[in-house]
Design an enzyme around this catalytic site. Structure first.
Site, PDB file in Angstrom:
ATOM      1  N   GLU A 147       0.850  -1.192   0.000  1.00 36.81           N
ATOM      2  CA  GLU A 147       0.000   0.000   0.000  1.00 36.81           C
ATOM      3  C   GLU A 147       0.885   1.242   0.000  1.00 36.81           C
ATOM      4  O   GLU A 147       1.904   1.290   0.691  1.00 36.81           O
ATOM      5  CB  GLU A 147      -0.901  -0.017   1.242  1.00 36.81           C
ATOM      6  CG  GLU A 147      -1.975   1.053   1.263  1.00 36.81           C
ATOM      7  CD  GLU A 147      -1.503   2.322   1.978  1.00 36.81           C
ATOM      8  OE1 GLU A 147      -2.143   3.367   1.784  1.00 36.81           O
ATOM      9  OE2 GLU A 147      -0.484   2.258   2.705  1.00 36.81           O
ATOM     10  N   SER A 148       0.529   2.224  -0.829  1.00 33.89           N
ATOM     11  CA  SER A 148       1.266   3.479  -0.936  1.00 33.89           C
ATOM     12  C   SER A 148       2.701   3.199  -1.388  1.00 33.89           C
ATOM     13  O   SER A 148       2.913   2.622  -2.452  1.00 33.89           O
ATOM     14  CB  SER A 148       1.212   4.225   0.393  1.00 33.89           C
ATOM     15  OG  SER A 148       1.747   5.520   0.269  1.00 33.89           O
ATOM     16  N   ALA A 149       3.694   3.597  -0.589  1.00 32.42           N
ATOM     17  CA  ALA A 149       5.077   3.283  -0.965  1.00 32.42           C
ATOM     18  C   ALA A 149       5.273   1.782  -1.097  1.00 32.42           C
ATOM     19  O   ALA A 149       6.126   1.325  -1.867  1.00 32.42           O
ATOM     20  CB  ALA A 149       6.052   3.855   0.066  1.00 32.42           C
ATOM     21  N   HIS A 155      -6.023   8.894   1.433  1.00 37.49           N
ATOM     22  CA  HIS A 155      -4.903   7.983   1.230  1.00 37.49           C
ATOM     23  C   HIS A 155      -4.583   7.260   2.532  1.00 37.49           C
ATOM     24  O   HIS A 155      -4.321   7.871   3.558  1.00 37.49           O
ATOM     25  CB  HIS A 155      -3.687   8.785   0.767  1.00 37.49           C
ATOM     26  CG  HIS A 155      -2.471   7.969   0.488  1.00 37.49           C
ATOM     27  ND1 HIS A 155      -2.335   7.201  -0.644  1.00 37.49           N
ATOM     28  CD2 HIS A 155      -1.328   7.772   1.198  1.00 37.49           C
ATOM     29  CE1 HIS A 155      -1.160   6.597  -0.638  1.00 37.49           C
ATOM     30  NE2 HIS A 155      -0.532   6.916   0.482  1.00 37.49           N
TER      31      HIS A 155
END
Length: 586
Positions: free
Chosen positions: A242-244, A488
């Site tokens: 997730e994300s990075a 986010h």
């Protein structure tokens, strides 16, 4: 404050930093041990002792590499060359050194989240350099030859913070077992911030670029060598982030020009990317990247050294940590103009990920890639002075896209309406205007880094390998959260933890379990609508709400998408030269 907003705020801080992982005191560890039963597994790496609790067996902090200490700091990981002997994996895996919130970030978040930041769960994680470990969780009592599929988790945190210990998969494993779809879960630790992603010409010349990605790759190799002893099937590995972490999943796909084989077999067969895919970047030694290195060296007191990189390696831990954390962080005015991120180094990343995907140089595996509806809201909290189109163009030019002309960026900004009703959080009318221009700023930042970049990635990937299936989604289950919307990181509570046991968490978990077992979210356990495959000629998304799902055409903000797609080379995070330090605010 409503419980729903509290949960979402916890999810926000879990994504950004240091919740769920405050150091445990001896009393809490004693209580944990008192309620658990010890269990031992012997693998090629050696014997490890874990704990069994609530129907899940957990083996925390198993080392896969030599500790990157002393002369091994800022060097590629070295595979552990000793055999473990009843290694104690019953505790909590240590986090790698963290890059924490700046004072500015804390003040802004206090304004947005109020007294939540004073709660004990928001205490900082104390990282340490001896941190290259994996944590394995599995359903209790499975036989060693169970050959269950394996789900490998790569945490997010802007490549500057986060750890495996923030993510307990007990709920996921319990729900999967109840659906008769058990699997083995692995969470990996990797170096972040200046310890894992320090750029610069000196780093490039030393072969020490993208250390965090190299850590991830070695952890996947550990899984290939050892997971069978834990009841997993090394031939049925799905990587998830997730994300990075999602960006890292894509980077694992393009690493070494798409060669994901190890000892003749693929390291993974499927990929799930939540809120992240390609991040187009210039090389590790361009002026903007070099400015990061030079600032760290200066603040470390190594500017006058004949070998500045050797000087950094010889520093005591606290001095290097302070120097590495002296550059702008993700929760600051610079926002997602990241100081530390994967950059092409000619080795593990031979080119920018967008170029590698377009050239078909990636491990083409079935994948899921999607977004939260309001990816940009929390990253737009810090730019209250950006209230006009010209201010926004200058901001993007100075901090993000020095390779783009002012006209190009003006044209990009012009594809977004100044009207608050058209901005993010989307579908909220005139509400949630934190400052003039906030909702447009949030829409642009979210689209450039996450939402519309996803569409660019999927089209390029499907064009290069049209037979490999992909599914995509948009999550809108938290619409109505003030200022942030479905922000986010909010999927961590909904999907990973299932804290809100609503339709969205049940549906998405079911789809994911199906994918882990069958490489198709529609094959396996039923009860939910068919998730349409994403196709360039008919791009459709699963659209998740908290009480239902729908199908959405993936053509929203099409003019903005077409501009990004047509100008992706100009929109690399890069610098064309000149005084990078002054233009970057260093």
């Amino acid at each position: 404050m409503k419980v729903s907003f509290f949960s979402l705020a916890v999810g926000l801080l879990a994504q950004l930093g240091s919740v769920h992982a405050a150091p445990a005191d001896p009393a809490s560890k004693s209580n944990l041990e008192a309620r658990s039963v010890k269990v031992t597994v012997t693998s090629p790496a050696g014997s490890v002792v874990g704990r069994s609790l609530a129907g899940v067996e957990t083996f925390s902090g198993i080392p896969f590499a030599e500790p990157p200490l002393g002369p091994l700091r800022l060097r590629p990981p070295i595979r552990l060359n000793s055999t473990l002997d009843r290694f104690d994996a019953t505790g909590i895996a240590a986090a790698c050194p963290q890059m924490f919130l700046s004072t500015e970030a804390e003040n802004v978040l206090i304004d947005a989240l109020g007294d939540l930041l004073t709660l004990p769960i928001f205490r900082a994680v104390n990282g340490r350099e001896d941190c290259l470990t994996v944590t394995v969780q599995r359903p209790a009592g499975i036989p060693a030859d169970a050959k269950l599929p394996v789900l490998v988790w790569i945490f997010g945190g802007g490549f500057q913070l986060g750890s495996s210990s923030m993510y307990d998969a007990t709920g996921l494993l319990t729900n999967a077992k109840n659906m008769n779809q058990p699997f083995v879960f692995v969470a990996i630790n990797y170096r972040v911030g200046g310890f894992g992603f320090l750029p610069g010409a000196e780093v490039l010349a030393d072969g020490a670029g993208n250390l965090g990605l190299r850590d991830q790759r070695m952890a996947l190799e550990w899984v290939a060598d050892n997971i069978e002893s834990f009841g997993g099937d090394p031939g049925k590995v799905t990587i998830w982030g997730e994300s990075a972490g999602a960006i890292s999943v894509l980077d694992m796909m393009v690493a070494y020009d798409g060669d994901n084989t190890y000892k003749g077999s693929p390291l993974f067969r499927g990929a799930i990317m939540n809120s992240g895919s390609i991040v187009p970047t210039q090389d590790i030694d361009v002026p903007k990247a070099q400015a990061v290195y030079d600032l760290v060296v200066s603040n470390a007191g190594c500017a006058g050294a004949s070998d500045s990189l050797a000087c950094l390696r010889n520093l005591d831990y606290e001095t290097f940590l302070r120097a590495a954390n002296s550059v702008p962080g993700i929760l600051s005015y610079n926002s997602v103009a990241l100081s530390y991120l994967p950059r092409p180094d000619g080795d593990i990343l031979t080119k920018s990920p967008d170029v590698l995907v377009a050239e078909g140089k990636y491990a083409a595996v079935p994948m899921i890639n999607g977004n939260q509806e309001d990816e940009g809201t929390m990253f737009a909290l810090f730019q209250r002075n950006i209230t006009s189109s010209s201010h926004l163009v200058d901001y993007l030019s100075d901090l993000y896209f020095q390779g783009a002309s002012k006209k190009e960026l003006t044209d990009l900004v012009a594809t977004y309406s100044w009207r608050p009703s058209q901005g993010s959080p989307f579908r909220t009318g005139l509400l949630n205007v934190l400052y003039p221009g906030f909702k447009r700023n949030a829409a642009i930042l979210g689209d450039l880094v996450f939402t519309l970049t996803r569409r660019v990635f999927l089209k390029a990937a499907k064009t290069a390998n049209p037979s490999v299936k992909a599914w995509s989604y948009l999550a809108s289950y938290n619409q109505g959260t003030p200022i942030l919307g479905t922000f986010h990181g909010s999927d961590l509570l909904q999907v990973f933890y299932g804290v809100l046991p609503n339709y969205a968490s049940r549906a998405i978990q079911t789809y994911y379990f199906n994918f882990v077992h069958n490489l198709d979210p529609n094959v396996g356990v039923g009860g939910f609508p068919a998730w349409p495959e994403w196709l360039p000629e008919r791009p459709k998304l699963a659209w998740f709400f908290n009480d239902r799902s729908d199908v959405l055409n993936d053509d929203f903000r099409q003019k903005s998408y077409e501009f990004i797609e047509s100008n992706v080379r100009a929109l690399h995070f890069r610098d064309e030269g000149g005084d990078a330090r002054s233009r970057w605010g260093l």
